[in-house]
Design an enzyme around this catalytic site. Structure first.
Site, PDB file in Angstrom:
ATOM      1  N   GLY A 176       0.836  -1.191   0.000  1.00  0.00           N
ATOM      2  CA  GLY A 176       0.000   0.000   0.000  1.00  0.00           C
ATOM      3  C   GLY A 176       0.868   1.236   0.000  1.00  0.00           C
ATOM      4  O   GLY A 176       2.065   1.172   0.293  1.00  0.00           O
ATOM      5  N   GLY A 193       1.342   5.869   4.395  1.00  0.00           N
ATOM      6  CA  GLY A 193       0.216   6.351   5.172  1.00  0.00           C
ATOM      7  C   GLY A 193      -1.009   5.454   5.147  1.00  0.00           C
ATOM      8  O   GLY A 193      -2.029   5.775   5.765  1.00  0.00           O
ATOM      9  N   GLY A 230      -1.330   2.543   6.471  1.00  0.00           N
ATOM     10  CA  GLY A 230      -1.482   1.766   7.694  1.00  0.00           C
ATOM     11  C   GLY A 230      -0.767   0.430   7.673  1.00  0.00           C
ATOM     12  O   GLY A 230      -0.996  -0.412   8.549  1.00  0.00           O
ATOM     13  N   LYS A 231       0.130   0.232   6.693  1.00  0.00           N
ATOM     14  CA  LYS A 231       0.836  -1.054   6.591  1.00  0.00           C
ATOM     15  C   LYS A 231       1.689  -1.324   7.828  1.00  0.00           C
ATOM     16  O   LYS A 231       1.594  -2.382   8.448  1.00  0.00           O
ATOM     17  CB  LYS A 231       1.733  -1.059   5.340  1.00  0.00           C
ATOM     18  CG  LYS A 231       1.037  -0.735   4.050  1.00  0.00           C
ATOM     19  CD  LYS A 231       1.991  -0.782   2.870  1.00  0.00           C
ATOM     20  CE  LYS A 231       3.191   0.131   3.010  1.00  0.00           C
ATOM     21  NZ  LYS A 231       2.822   1.563   3.107  1.00  0.00           N
ATOM     22  N   SER A 232       2.532  -0.359   8.172  1.00  0.00           N
ATOM     23  CA  SER A 232       3.392  -0.544   9.342  1.00  0.00           C
ATOM     24  C   SER A 232       2.586  -0.551  10.632  1.00  0.00           C
ATOM     25  O   SER A 232       2.985  -1.170  11.621  1.00  0.00           O
ATOM     26  CB  SER A 232       4.466   0.548   9.387  1.00  0.00           C
ATOM     27  OG  SER A 232       5.366   0.410   8.295  1.00  0.00           O
ATOM     28  N   GLU A 270       8.850  -3.158   5.770  1.00  0.00           N
ATOM     29  CA  GLU A 270       9.482  -2.424   4.673  1.00  0.00           C
ATOM     30  C   GLU A 270      11.001  -2.561   4.713  1.00  0.00           C
ATOM     31  O   GLU A 270      11.746  -1.590   4.535  1.00  0.00           O
ATOM     32  CB  GLU A 270       9.057  -0.952   4.704  1.00  0.00           C
ATOM     33  CG  GLU A 270       7.558  -0.761   4.521  1.00  0.00           C
ATOM     34  CD  GLU A 270       7.174   0.629   4.040  1.00  0.00           C
ATOM     35  OE1 GLU A 270       7.677   1.033   2.975  1.00  0.00           O
ATOM     36  OE2 GLU A 270       6.385   1.274   4.724  1.00  0.00           O
TER      37      GLU A 270
END
Length: 218
Positions: free
Chosen positions: A61, A64, A66-68, A178
Protein backbone atom coordinates in the site's frame (compact mmCIF):
# COMPACT_ATOMS: atom_id res chain seq x y z
CA UNK A 1 15.64 0.31 17.89
CA UNK A 2 13.92 -1.71 15.16
CA UNK A 3 16.09 -4.71 15.88
CA UNK A 4 15.74 -8.16 14.44
CA UNK A 5 16.27 -9.61 17.89
CA UNK A 6 14.13 -7.20 19.88
CA UNK A 7 11.32 -4.75 19.18
CA UNK A 8 11.41 -3.38 22.74
CA UNK A 9 14.86 -3.96 24.30
CA UNK A 10 13.53 -3.52 27.85
CA UNK A 11 10.85 -6.16 27.51
CA UNK A 12 12.69 -9.46 27.27
CA UNK A 13 13.19 -9.83 31.01
CA UNK A 14 9.51 -9.47 31.76
CA UNK A 15 8.00 -11.91 29.29
CA UNK A 16 8.93 -15.57 29.70
CA UNK A 17 7.25 -17.71 27.08
CA UNK A 18 8.72 -21.13 27.62
CA UNK A 19 6.86 -24.24 28.66
CA UNK A 20 7.79 -26.14 31.81
CA UNK A 21 10.40 -28.19 29.93
CA UNK A 22 12.10 -25.03 28.60
CA UNK A 23 10.87 -25.38 25.02
CA UNK A 24 9.30 -22.33 23.33
CA UNK A 25 5.53 -22.29 23.30
CA UNK A 26 3.97 -23.11 19.96
CA UNK A 27 2.76 -19.94 18.30
CA UNK A 28 -0.24 -21.23 16.36
CA UNK A 29 -2.14 -19.17 13.75
CA UNK A 30 -1.74 -15.39 13.82
CA UNK A 31 -4.89 -13.55 12.76
CA UNK A 32 -6.46 -10.12 12.64
CA UNK A 33 -10.23 -9.79 12.32
CA UNK A 34 -11.96 -6.41 11.96
CA UNK A 35 -9.08 -4.77 13.81
CA UNK A 36 -9.15 -0.99 14.22
CA UNK A 37 -6.56 1.05 16.11
CA UNK A 38 -6.67 4.68 17.18
CA UNK A 39 -3.65 6.90 16.54
CA UNK A 40 -4.27 10.40 17.81
CA UNK A 41 -7.65 11.46 16.48
CA UNK A 42 -7.55 9.00 13.61
CA UNK A 43 -8.89 5.47 13.46
CA UNK A 44 -7.04 3.08 11.16
CA UNK A 45 -8.74 -0.07 9.95
CA UNK A 46 -6.32 -2.95 9.48
CA UNK A 47 -6.67 -5.70 6.87
CA UNK A 48 -7.75 -9.16 7.93
CA UNK A 49 -4.64 -11.33 7.87
CA UNK A 50 -4.07 -15.02 8.59
CA UNK A 51 -0.56 -16.38 9.08
CA UNK A 52 -0.86 -20.11 9.56
CA UNK A 53 2.08 -22.25 8.53
CA UNK A 54 4.98 -21.49 6.18
CA UNK A 55 4.43 -18.92 3.45
CA UNK A 56 5.16 -15.35 2.39
CA UNK A 57 2.31 -12.90 2.96
CA UNK A 58 2.83 -9.44 1.44
CA UNK A 59 0.81 -6.37 2.40
CA UNK A 60 1.27 -3.55 -0.13
CA UNK A 61 0.00 0.00 0.00
CA UNK A 62 1.06 3.65 -0.35
CA UNK A 63 2.71 5.65 2.41
CA UNK A 64 0.22 6.35 5.17
CA UNK A 65 -2.09 3.46 4.32
CA UNK A 66 -1.48 1.77 7.69
CA UNK A 67 0.84 -1.05 6.59
CA UNK A 68 3.39 -0.54 9.34
CA UNK A 69 0.56 0.09 11.79
CA UNK A 70 -0.61 -3.45 11.08
CA UNK A 71 2.75 -4.91 11.97
CA UNK A 72 3.17 -2.68 15.03
CA UNK A 73 -0.29 -3.67 16.25
CA UNK A 74 0.58 -7.35 15.94
CA UNK A 75 3.42 -6.87 18.40
CA UNK A 76 1.45 -4.69 20.80
CA UNK A 77 2.64 -1.19 19.98
CA UNK A 78 -0.88 0.12 19.33
CA UNK A 79 -3.93 -0.96 21.36
CA UNK A 80 -7.04 -2.10 19.56
CA UNK A 81 -10.11 0.15 19.50
CA UNK A 82 -12.13 -2.84 18.31
CA UNK A 83 -11.72 -6.14 16.54
CA UNK A 84 -9.29 -8.91 17.44
CA UNK A 85 -5.65 -9.87 17.07
CA UNK A 86 -4.61 -13.37 18.04
CA UNK A 87 -2.63 -14.60 19.80
CA UNK A 88 -2.78 -11.68 22.19
CA UNK A 89 0.73 -12.20 23.59
CA UNK A 90 2.80 -11.74 20.42
CA UNK A 91 4.58 -8.74 21.95
CA UNK A 92 5.97 -10.93 24.73
CA UNK A 93 7.53 -13.28 22.19
CA UNK A 94 9.47 -10.72 20.14
CA UNK A 95 13.20 -11.37 20.18
CA UNK A 96 13.04 -14.61 22.14
CA UNK A 97 14.47 -17.89 20.95
CA UNK A 98 11.61 -19.70 19.28
CA UNK A 99 9.52 -16.52 19.31
CA UNK A 100 8.79 -13.69 16.88
CA UNK A 101 11.42 -11.79 14.89
CA UNK A 102 11.02 -8.25 13.54
CA UNK A 103 13.10 -6.72 10.74
CA UNK A 104 12.84 -2.95 10.29
CA UNK A 105 13.51 -0.42 7.55
CA UNK A 106 16.97 0.83 8.54
CA UNK A 107 19.54 -1.95 8.53
CA UNK A 108 22.16 0.13 10.34
CA UNK A 109 19.85 0.40 13.38
CA UNK A 110 19.58 -3.38 13.74
CA UNK A 111 23.25 -4.28 14.13
CA UNK A 112 25.08 -4.01 17.47
CA UNK A 113 28.22 -6.12 17.04
CA UNK A 114 31.52 -4.75 15.73
CA UNK A 115 31.99 -7.94 13.72
CA UNK A 116 29.42 -10.15 12.07
CA UNK A 117 29.93 -13.11 14.41
CA UNK A 118 29.70 -10.81 17.43
CA UNK A 119 26.39 -9.47 16.19
CA UNK A 120 24.93 -12.95 15.81
CA UNK A 121 26.07 -13.88 19.32
CA UNK A 122 24.60 -10.74 20.93
CA UNK A 123 22.00 -11.40 23.61
CA UNK A 124 22.80 -15.07 24.13
CA UNK A 125 23.94 -16.24 27.54
CA UNK A 126 26.00 -18.88 25.78
CA UNK A 127 27.18 -17.84 22.28
CA UNK A 128 26.04 -19.97 19.34
CA UNK A 129 28.52 -22.51 18.07
CA UNK A 130 30.66 -21.42 15.09
CA UNK A 131 28.93 -24.06 12.97
CA UNK A 132 25.53 -22.53 13.76
CA UNK A 133 26.79 -19.07 12.84
CA UNK A 134 28.26 -20.35 9.59
CA UNK A 135 25.03 -22.15 8.72
CA UNK A 136 22.81 -19.13 9.21
CA UNK A 137 25.18 -16.85 7.31
CA UNK A 138 25.07 -19.29 4.41
CA UNK A 139 21.28 -19.08 4.40
CA UNK A 140 21.37 -15.32 3.86
CA UNK A 141 24.21 -15.27 1.34
CA UNK A 142 26.93 -14.07 3.71
CA UNK A 143 29.15 -17.16 3.78
CA UNK A 144 32.58 -16.39 5.20
CA UNK A 145 31.56 -13.04 6.70
CA UNK A 146 32.10 -14.07 10.34
CA UNK A 147 35.07 -11.74 10.96
CA UNK A 148 33.97 -8.91 8.68
CA UNK A 149 33.48 -5.58 10.42
CA UNK A 150 29.83 -4.60 10.36
CA UNK A 151 30.76 -0.95 9.78
CA UNK A 152 32.08 -1.93 6.34
CA UNK A 153 28.99 -3.79 5.17
CA UNK A 154 26.66 -2.42 2.53
CA UNK A 155 23.03 -1.68 3.33
CA UNK A 156 21.89 -4.90 1.71
CA UNK A 157 24.48 -6.93 3.58
CA UNK A 158 23.44 -5.32 6.86
CA UNK A 159 19.81 -6.16 6.16
CA UNK A 160 20.67 -9.77 5.43
CA UNK A 161 22.74 -9.84 8.62
CA UNK A 162 19.65 -8.62 10.49
CA UNK A 163 17.73 -11.55 9.02
CA UNK A 164 20.53 -13.90 10.08
CA UNK A 165 20.34 -12.49 13.62
CA UNK A 166 16.65 -13.33 13.56
CA UNK A 167 17.10 -16.81 12.14
CA UNK A 168 19.74 -17.86 14.65
CA UNK A 169 17.02 -17.48 17.29
CA UNK A 170 14.86 -20.00 15.40
CA UNK A 171 11.72 -17.83 15.26
CA UNK A 172 8.27 -19.21 14.57
CA UNK A 173 7.26 -16.00 12.76
CA UNK A 174 9.22 -13.30 10.89
CA UNK A 175 7.76 -9.80 10.48
CA UNK A 176 9.40 -7.55 7.87
CA UNK A 177 8.46 -3.86 8.08
CA UNK A 178 9.48 -2.42 4.67
CA UNK A 179 12.89 -4.01 5.09
CA UNK A 180 13.75 -3.37 1.43
CA UNK A 181 12.67 0.28 1.25
CA UNK A 182 16.10 1.80 1.99
CA UNK A 183 18.01 -0.47 -0.42
CA UNK A 184 19.06 -0.21 -4.05
CA UNK A 185 17.31 -2.55 -6.53
CA UNK A 186 20.04 -5.21 -6.45
CA UNK A 187 20.17 -5.36 -2.65
CA UNK A 188 16.38 -5.26 -2.51
CA UNK A 189 16.13 -8.29 -4.76
CA UNK A 190 18.70 -10.19 -2.67
CA UNK A 191 16.73 -9.55 0.53
CA UNK A 192 13.51 -10.70 -1.12
CA UNK A 193 15.17 -13.94 -2.22
CA UNK A 194 16.17 -14.57 1.41
CA UNK A 195 12.68 -13.78 2.72
CA UNK A 196 11.17 -16.07 0.10
CA UNK A 197 13.48 -18.91 1.23
CA UNK A 198 12.71 -18.31 4.92
CA UNK A 199 8.99 -18.44 4.09
CA UNK A 200 9.40 -22.04 2.95
CA UNK A 201 9.96 -22.89 6.63
CA UNK A 202 7.96 -20.38 8.71
CA UNK A 203 5.30 -17.69 8.16
CA UNK A 204 6.74 -14.38 6.92
CA UNK A 205 4.74 -11.14 6.79
CA UNK A 206 6.37 -8.51 4.56
CA UNK A 207 5.15 -4.92 4.45
CA UNK A 208 5.98 -2.96 1.28
CA UNK A 209 4.91 -0.16 -1.04
CA UNK A 210 6.43 -1.89 -4.09
CA UNK A 211 4.15 -3.71 -6.52
CA UNK A 212 6.82 -6.09 -7.80
CA UNK A 213 7.45 -7.57 -4.36
CA UNK A 214 3.92 -8.94 -4.35
CA UNK A 215 4.91 -11.28 -7.19
CA UNK A 216 6.92 -13.42 -4.74
CA UNK A 217 4.06 -13.78 -2.27
CA UNK A 218 1.92 -16.83 -1.60
Amino acid sequence: MDAAFEWDPSAAARRPNASDDGAPELLGPVTTRGAVVKRGRNEIALPDVTLDGPGLTVVRGPTGAGKSTLLATLVGRYPLARGTVAPVDLARRVGLVGGVAVIGQRPESQVVGARVADDLAWGFGEPPLPAAIAEVLGRVGLTGFEQRETAGLSGGELQRLAIAAALIRRPQLLLSDESTSMLDPTARAAVMVVLRAVANEIPVLHITHLDNEMLMAD
